[in-house]
Design a protein around this motif. Structure first.
Motif, PDB file in Angstrom:
ATOM      1  N   VAL A 409       0.840  -1.205   0.000  1.00  0.00           N
ATOM      2  CA  VAL A 409       0.000   0.000   0.000  1.00  0.00           C
ATOM      3  C   VAL A 409       0.869   1.247   0.000  1.00  0.00           C
ATOM      4  CG1 VAL A 409      -1.621   1.354   1.383  1.00  0.00           C
ATOM      5  CG2 VAL A 409      -2.005  -1.090   1.066  1.00  0.00           C
ATOM      6  N   GLN A 410       1.867   1.261   0.884  1.00  0.00           N
ATOM      7  CA  GLN A 410       2.749   2.431   0.967  1.00  0.00           C
ATOM      8  C   GLN A 410       3.586   2.606  -0.283  1.00  0.00           C
ATOM      9  OE1 GLN A 410       4.868   1.668   4.604  1.00  0.00           O
ATOM     10  NE2 GLN A 410       3.214   2.439   5.918  1.00  0.00           N
ATOM     11  N   GLY A 411       3.927   1.485  -0.931  1.00  0.00           N
ATOM     12  CA  GLY A 411       4.721   1.567  -2.158  1.00  0.00           C
ATOM     13  C   GLY A 411       3.904   1.911  -3.386  1.00  0.00           C
ATOM     14  N   GLY A 412       2.583   1.846  -3.276  1.00  0.00           N
ATOM     15  CA  GLY A 412       1.723   2.223  -4.396  1.00  0.00           C
ATOM     16  C   GLY A 412       1.686   1.229  -5.544  1.00  0.00           C
ATOM     17  N   ASP A 413       2.151  -0.001  -5.313  1.00  0.00           N
ATOM     18  CA  ASP A 413       2.123  -1.017  -6.371  1.00  0.00           C
ATOM     19  C   ASP A 413       0.748  -1.692  -6.364  1.00  0.00           C
ATOM     20  OD1 ASP A 413       2.511  -3.116  -8.152  1.00  0.00           O
ATOM     21  OD2 ASP A 413       4.534  -3.573  -7.427  1.00  0.00           O
ATOM     22  N   MET A 414      -0.234  -1.043  -7.040  1.00  0.00           N
ATOM     23  CA  MET A 414      -1.615  -1.502  -6.980  1.00  0.00           C
ATOM     24  C   MET A 414      -1.812  -2.837  -7.692  1.00  0.00           C
ATOM     25  SD  MET A 414      -2.707   0.640  -5.010  1.00  0.00           S
ATOM     26  CE  MET A 414      -4.271  -0.209  -4.954  1.00  0.00           C
ATOM     27  N   GLU A 415      -1.079  -3.059  -8.766  1.00  0.00           N
ATOM     28  CA  GLU A 415      -1.233  -4.327  -9.493  1.00  0.00           C
ATOM     29  C   GLU A 415      -0.825  -5.508  -8.605  1.00  0.00           C
ATOM     30  OE1 GLU A 415       0.463  -6.619 -13.489  1.00  0.00           O
ATOM     31  OE2 GLU A 415       0.884  -4.487 -13.194  1.00  0.00           O
ATOM     32  N   LEU A 416       0.314  -5.362  -7.941  1.00  0.00           N
ATOM     33  CA  LEU A 416       0.784  -6.427  -7.065  1.00  0.00           C
ATOM     34  C   LEU A 416      -0.102  -6.540  -5.819  1.00  0.00           C
ATOM     35  CD1 LEU A 416       2.979  -8.559  -6.874  1.00  0.00           C
ATOM     36  CD2 LEU A 416       4.426  -6.937  -5.665  1.00  0.00           C
ATOM     37  N   LEU A 417      -0.621  -5.384  -5.359  1.00  0.00           N
ATOM     38  CA  LEU A 417      -1.504  -5.387  -4.197  1.00  0.00           C
ATOM     39  C   LEU A 417      -2.775  -6.193  -4.474  1.00  0.00           C
ATOM     40  CD1 LEU A 417      -2.441  -4.429  -1.403  1.00  0.00           C
ATOM     41  CD2 LEU A 417      -3.257  -2.322  -2.490  1.00  0.00           C
ATOM     42  N   LEU A 418      -3.397  -5.933  -5.619  1.00  0.00           N
ATOM     43  CA  LEU A 418      -4.629  -6.652  -5.960  1.00  0.00           C
ATOM     44  C   LEU A 418      -4.368  -8.141  -6.152  1.00  0.00           C
ATOM     45  CD1 LEU A 418      -6.327  -4.096  -8.381  1.00  0.00           C
ATOM     46  CD2 LEU A 418      -6.956  -4.641  -6.024  1.00  0.00           C
ATOM     47  N   ARG A 419      -3.220  -8.452  -6.718  1.00  0.00           N
ATOM     48  CA  ARG A 419      -2.861  -9.865  -6.891  1.00  0.00           C
ATOM     49  C   ARG A 419      -2.710 -10.548  -5.530  1.00  0.00           C
ATOM     50  NH1 ARG A 419       3.001 -11.524  -9.296  1.00  0.00           N
ATOM     51  NH2 ARG A 419       3.224 -13.497  -8.176  1.00  0.00           N
ATOM     52  N   ALA A 420      -2.036  -9.851  -4.617  1.00  0.00           N
ATOM     53  CA  ALA A 420      -1.844 -10.418  -3.274  1.00  0.00           C
ATOM     54  C   ALA A 420      -3.176 -10.546  -2.543  1.00  0.00           C
ATOM     55  CB  ALA A 420      -0.880  -9.550  -2.469  1.00  0.00           C
ATOM     56  N   LEU A 421      -4.051  -9.533  -2.707  1.00  0.00           N
ATOM     57  CA  LEU A 421      -5.351  -9.585  -2.051  1.00  0.00           C
ATOM     58  C   LEU A 421      -6.180 -10.761  -2.540  1.00  0.00           C
ATOM     59  CD1 LEU A 421      -6.304  -5.799  -1.929  1.00  0.00           C
ATOM     60  CD2 LEU A 421      -5.661  -7.280  -0.028  1.00  0.00           C
ATOM     61  N   ASN A 422      -6.115 -11.007  -3.835  1.00  0.00           N
ATOM     62  CA  ASN A 422      -6.832 -12.162  -4.373  1.00  0.00           C
ATOM     63  C   ASN A 422      -6.330 -13.464  -3.740  1.00  0.00           C
ATOM     64  OD1 ASN A 422      -8.857 -11.344  -6.292  1.00  0.00           O
ATOM     65  ND2 ASN A 422      -7.201 -10.550  -7.571  1.00  0.00           N
ATOM     66  N   THR A 423      -5.011 -13.538  -3.569  1.00  0.00           N
ATOM     67  CA  THR A 423      -4.422 -14.737  -2.952  1.00  0.00           C
ATOM     68  C   THR A 423      -4.876 -14.877  -1.503  1.00  0.00           C
ATOM     69  OG1 THR A 423      -2.459 -14.563  -4.369  1.00  0.00           O
ATOM     70  CG2 THR A 423      -2.261 -15.905  -2.377  1.00  0.00           C
ATOM     71  N   PHE A 424      -4.801 -13.767  -0.758  1.00  0.00           N
ATOM     72  CA  PHE A 424      -5.212 -13.809   0.647  1.00  0.00           C
ATOM     73  C   PHE A 424      -6.704 -14.082   0.798  1.00  0.00           C
ATOM     74  CE2 PHE A 424      -1.368 -11.031   1.577  1.00  0.00           C
ATOM     75  CZ  PHE A 424      -0.691 -12.029   2.256  1.00  0.00           C
ATOM     76  N   ALA A 425      -7.517 -13.488  -0.096  1.00  0.00           N
ATOM     77  CA  ALA A 425      -8.965 -13.651   0.005  1.00  0.00           C
ATOM     78  C   ALA A 425      -9.380 -15.099  -0.204  1.00  0.00           C
ATOM     79  CB  ALA A 425      -9.660 -12.750  -1.013  1.00  0.00           C
ATOM     80  N   ARG A 426      -8.625 -15.833  -1.019  1.00  0.00           N
ATOM     81  CA  ARG A 426      -8.974 -17.226  -1.299  1.00  0.00           C
ATOM     82  C   ARG A 426      -8.915 -18.077  -0.039  1.00  0.00           C
ATOM     83  NH1 ARG A 426      -5.626 -16.792  -5.921  1.00  0.00           N
ATOM     84  NH2 ARG A 426      -4.058 -18.153  -4.977  1.00  0.00           N
ATOM     85  N   VAL A 427      -8.051 -17.684   0.899  1.00  0.00           N
ATOM     86  CA  VAL A 427      -7.910 -18.478   2.130  1.00  0.00           C
ATOM     87  C   VAL A 427      -8.296 -17.673   3.367  1.00  0.00           C
ATOM     88  CG1 VAL A 427      -6.208 -20.125   1.276  1.00  0.00           C
ATOM     89  CG2 VAL A 427      -5.433 -17.891   2.065  1.00  0.00           C
ATOM     90  N   ASN A 428      -9.007 -16.533   3.137  1.00  0.00           N
ATOM     91  CA  ASN A 428      -9.573 -15.748   4.237  1.00  0.00           C
ATOM     92  C   ASN A 428      -8.527 -15.355   5.271  1.00  0.00           C
ATOM     93  OD1 ASN A 428     -11.676 -14.465   5.573  1.00  0.00           O
ATOM     94  ND2 ASN A 428     -12.158 -16.269   6.830  1.00  0.00           N
ATOM     95  N   LEU A 429      -7.463 -14.693   4.796  1.00  0.00           N
ATOM     96  CA  LEU A 429      -6.351 -14.354   5.680  1.00  0.00           C
ATOM     97  C   LEU A 429      -6.288 -12.870   6.047  1.00  0.00           C
ATOM     98  CD1 LEU A 429      -3.383 -16.468   4.266  1.00  0.00           C
ATOM     99  CD2 LEU A 429      -4.598 -16.784   6.402  1.00  0.00           C
ATOM    100  N   ILE A 430      -7.275 -12.075   5.617  1.00  0.00           N
ATOM    101  CA  ILE A 430      -7.199 -10.638   5.875  1.00  0.00           C
ATOM    102  C   ILE A 430      -8.287 -10.225   6.845  1.00  0.00           C
ATOM    103  CG2 ILE A 430      -7.188  -8.348   4.844  1.00  0.00           C
ATOM    104  CD1 ILE A 430      -6.240  -9.515   2.303  1.00  0.00           C
ATOM    105  N   GLY A 431      -7.885  -9.521   7.902  1.00  0.00           N
ATOM    106  CA  GLY A 431      -8.832  -9.053   8.899  1.00  0.00           C
ATOM    107  C   GLY A 431      -9.377  -7.684   8.558  1.00  0.00           C
ATOM    108  N   ALA A 432     -10.319  -7.227   9.378  1.00  0.00           N
ATOM    109  CA  ALA A 432     -10.987  -5.947   9.115  1.00  0.00           C
ATOM    110  C   ALA A 432     -10.003  -4.780   9.139  1.00  0.00           C
ATOM    111  CB  ALA A 432     -12.092  -5.737  10.150  1.00  0.00           C
TER     112      ALA A 432
END
Length: 461
Positions: A409-432
């Motif tokens: 987020v701080q680095g502003g790499d949105m493409e990599l951020l969304l890719r990582a979020l998709n990975t985390f979302a698949r296994v429900n690893l991100i909290g509120a």
């Protein structure tokens, strides 16, 4: 055609003992004479046959099948089972961390025409201790009068429980009660109490108790007791005294195993006495104590902590030459050391080379490398490891997840951020808290509105 001989009860127990496959042993027990006619008299099972099939199924953790045999035993009124059968069953459930079944078995012993004594009570206490069910242990202790007088085994279990809880005051109280009531303490009693003292680094009391054991009770310390003392002294940075204990073992002809040498090797590295390690290795060879994976891993850890990775790799090769195959811990130690020193490329290369070396990375390997890459700000490489980690069914530590997402987020790499979020979302690893961080950051930039929409949609899935 020659008529098949009927399997006798004695023969059946022997066949069950010889059969290594528990499923086949169960089939054999249930149908020992498959070719017999329907009107033939059924086999009269012996107590030995019951004992052997129950033990075989229990060791294989085939508990439902074992319970079926127990029901059969309960209905077989000709047979009076011995208490040891139930002691074994309770122990099986304890090792499997199934305390409720262990308790149920204990309470059900009278249904089998068998009397409960301190033997089965001790088995239950030991199993509950394995399961860390201390409250349930107290319930059993309160009913001791129904099963007999506590023996040395009972007191050893209770002392061990106190030591695990870190309650050395009560451990001493149990020890004093034991001495006042009559059961003489044995080597296990002293070993348990000394191990508890060493775990709390009360080394003077531990050594004093060892001397009292020899002087007052005429008992000889065993290898387990010395190992606890040496480990405690090394942890307490009293290496010279630990060496003295090792010399005492040699003098009294108490066998030193590779684990004790591994403890000393680690302590030598920690105390800056690496040059003395070779002397220990020569002593091991002289005493015909073969270096195993534990010993080599201690050397690898010490060398890696010093940053001497060439020598650490040399130990890996030496292990293979000596027939001691490196395990995943061997590689994890080096990878962790490389990451600490910022040698991320070398760490990644070793990670990728592990399959060729016939060693599969585990969850610890992935987490070490992922954390190292995150700390080194190598986001692209970290994302690749993350994808592979999740694909293998592993996940990073929650704090590592937060650190990785915050960096993106701080680095502003949105493409990599969304890719990582998709990975985390698949296994429900991100909290509120992480979702709030991402959304608040993304929504600051108008041109990133589309990305924030994607993030918000994932948050509601």
């Amino acid at each position: 055609m020659e008529k098949l001989k009927k399997v006798s009860p004695f023969r059946l127990s022997s066949l069950i003992r010889l059969e290594k496959d528990p499923k086949l042993a169960l089939q054999l027990f249930l149908n020992p004479n498959p070719g017999q006619t329907h009107n033939a008299s059924p086999i009269r099972y012996s107590i030995l046959s019951y004992d052997r099939i129950i033990c075989k199924l229990g060791r294989a953790k085939m508990f439902d099948e074992m319970e079926t045999i127990l029901e059969k035993l309960k209905e077989d009124t000709r047979v009076i089972p011995k208490e040891v059968i139930f002691c074994n069953i309770i122990s099986f459930y304890g090792r499997a961390r199934m305390p409720e079944r262990a308790i149920r078995t204990f309470h059900g012993i009278p249904d089998f025409r068998c009397r409960r004594t301190m033997k089965s009570a001790n088995s239950l206490l030991s199993s509950l201790l394995l399961c860390r069910e201390f409250a349930k242990m107290e319930e059993i202790i309160s009913c001791f009068g129904n099963y007999g007088c506590p023996d040395v085994c009972t007191y050893n279990i209770l002392i061990n429980a106190c030591c695990i809880l870190g309650d050395l005051t009560n451990a001493w109280n149990v020890f004093d009660e034991m001495r006042s009531r009559g059961p003489l303490p044995n080597v296990v009693t002293f070993g348990t109490l000394i191990n508890g003292l060493c775990s709390n680094l009360e080394m003077e009391k531990a050594i004093e108790l060892k001397e009292s054991m020899i002087r007052e009770f005429k008992l000889k310390p065993n290898a387990y007791l010395y190992a606890a003392l040496i480990k405690g002294l090394c942890k307490d940075n009293k290496l010279d005294l630990a060496i003295t204990m090792k010399e005492e073992m040699l003098k009294k002809r108490v066998e030193l195993d590779s684990a004790i040498y591994a403890t000393l090797i680690s302590a030598f590295f920690k105390n800056g006495r690496k040059d003395e390690v070779q002397g220990l290795l020569e002593e091991m060879n002289k005493n015909k104590c073969k270096c195993d994976t534990v010993t080599y891993n201690a050397m690898i850890h010490g060398l890696s902590e010093e940053g001497d990775f060439d020598s650490a790799f040399g130990v890996l090769n030496q292990m293979q030459e000596q027939g001691a195959e490196p395990d995943v811990i061997s590689y994890n130690v080096i990878i962790r050391g490389l990451c600490k020193k910022g040698k991320l490329r070398e760490a990644n290369e070793l990670f990728e080379d592990m399959p060729r070396r016939k060693c599969t990375p585990d969850v610890v390997t992935y987490r070490i490398l992922f954390d190292g890459l995150c700390d080194g700000m190598q986001s692209q490489e970290a994302a690749l490891i993350l994808d592979e980690m999740v694909f293998k069914g592993h996940s990073p530590h929650p704090e590592s997840t937060s650190r990785f997402i915050t960096g993106l987020v701080q680095g502003g790499d949105m493409e990599l951020l969304l890719r990582a979020l998709n990975t985390f979302a698949r296994v429900n690893l991100i909290g509120a808290d992480i979702w709030r961080l991402i959304i608040s950051t993304v929504c600051k930039e108008d041109e990133l509105f589309e990305a924030s929409e994607s993030v918000s949609s994932m948050a509601t899935e």
